[in-house]
Design an enzyme around this catalytic site. Sequence first.
Site, PDB file in Angstrom:
ATOM      1  N   HIS A 259       6.427  -7.601  24.997  1.00  0.00           N
ATOM      2  CA  HIS A 259       5.436  -8.540  24.469  1.00  0.00           C
ATOM      3  C   HIS A 259       5.130  -9.580  25.526  1.00  0.00           C
ATOM      4  CE1 HIS A 259       3.475 -11.480  21.819  1.00  0.00           C
ATOM      5  NE2 HIS A 259       3.296 -10.492  20.986  1.00  0.00           N
ATOM      6  N   ASP A 309       4.214  -4.101  16.378  1.00  0.00           N
ATOM      7  CA  ASP A 309       3.530  -2.835  16.125  1.00  0.00           C
ATOM      8  C   ASP A 309       4.496  -1.679  15.891  1.00  0.00           C
ATOM      9  OD1 ASP A 309       0.780  -3.701  16.471  1.00  0.00           O
ATOM     10  OD2 ASP A 309       1.268  -3.967  18.581  1.00  0.00           O
TER      11      ASP A 309
END
Length: 372
Positions: A259, A309
């Site tokens: 991320h 996700d």
Amino acid sequence: MNTNSKGLDDIVVTSSELTLIDGFRGTLSYCGYDISDLTSNCSFEEVVFLLWHGSLPSINELDNFKAQINQNRNIPPQLISLIRQSPKESSTMDLLRTCVSYLSSFDSNLLDTSLEAKMNASIKLLAKIPTILCYSERIRYNQEVIEPNPDLDFAANFLYMLQDKLPDDSFTRVFDKCLVIHADHGLNASTFAARVTASTLSDVYSAITSAIGTLKGPLHGGANEAVMKMINEIKTLENTQSYILDKLKKKDRIMGFGHRVYKTIDPRAVILSNISKQLQSDQGGILYDISTEIENIMKREKNLRPNVDFYAASVYTMLNIPSHLFTPIFAVSRISGWCAQILEQYVDNRLIRPRANYVGPKSRTYIPLKDR
């Protein structure tokens, strides 16, 4: 002194009272409330109210807010016709973006610059985007559209319109948590795009259209769908290690890991992992098992942790939601954060206009066309 940061990494462009992300500790909060506290105790409607008003609603405030959403769920017949006329093979995100832009034509207060008018536009978009998505999905597969159910809250109504049956309470609670988890996340690409558009004093519909167009990009949206594609290719728990190691050997990207902000595990992934585990326990299957095996391999081989996700893919699949709707459903939730950020931008607006560091040639002399 000018600061050059490719991709605006770590550049602070505004102040906000909405979302706090601590990438080193792996924490996320909305208006001071930790995300785990909100997912455990609040409905999505409560969280939207929190983002838009800065405080959790009272019982009366929540009832009134739900009523406003309920009253605005239906979409104009002209918009339904547009959906029917769209090519069946068109992207759902393309259609959603177009429908949101078209909706502005039906708002008689579009040019009203008051905060009240912008709040009303936000409520309309929050209420209508699920209807647009569910109608487009059912029309795509030649199914009868299911009108919004006034007796159902936001999460339950969406599942009902999509699947043409009243959802189990357990499914509704899980989907509601997913909506809360995805509601806002600071100045990610789509949110920043929305705020840039709003900073020109354009309308809410234009800003949300910008956000949806940005979300469509594969570097922002779509990772959860790619995760599910990967899991389907793996098929069995026994195949997981060889599949992932082969991908890593080829230097292929494993979607759902790493991320831009979090230097440790994404706190939303922790919540979704627990939800995935519970869903598998209730339903059977191996989606959670394969997911955790992938997580263990990636941590061991690359020291990478899952992002939001990764486990969203297995959760949505076990909720019987097709993978091509994963990114559009992100928009169903994130419309709450987009609008919150837009409303905040309007309150203390300054046109967002960054500069570029010029690295091209300098001091060139013009050469007449005949001499070139």
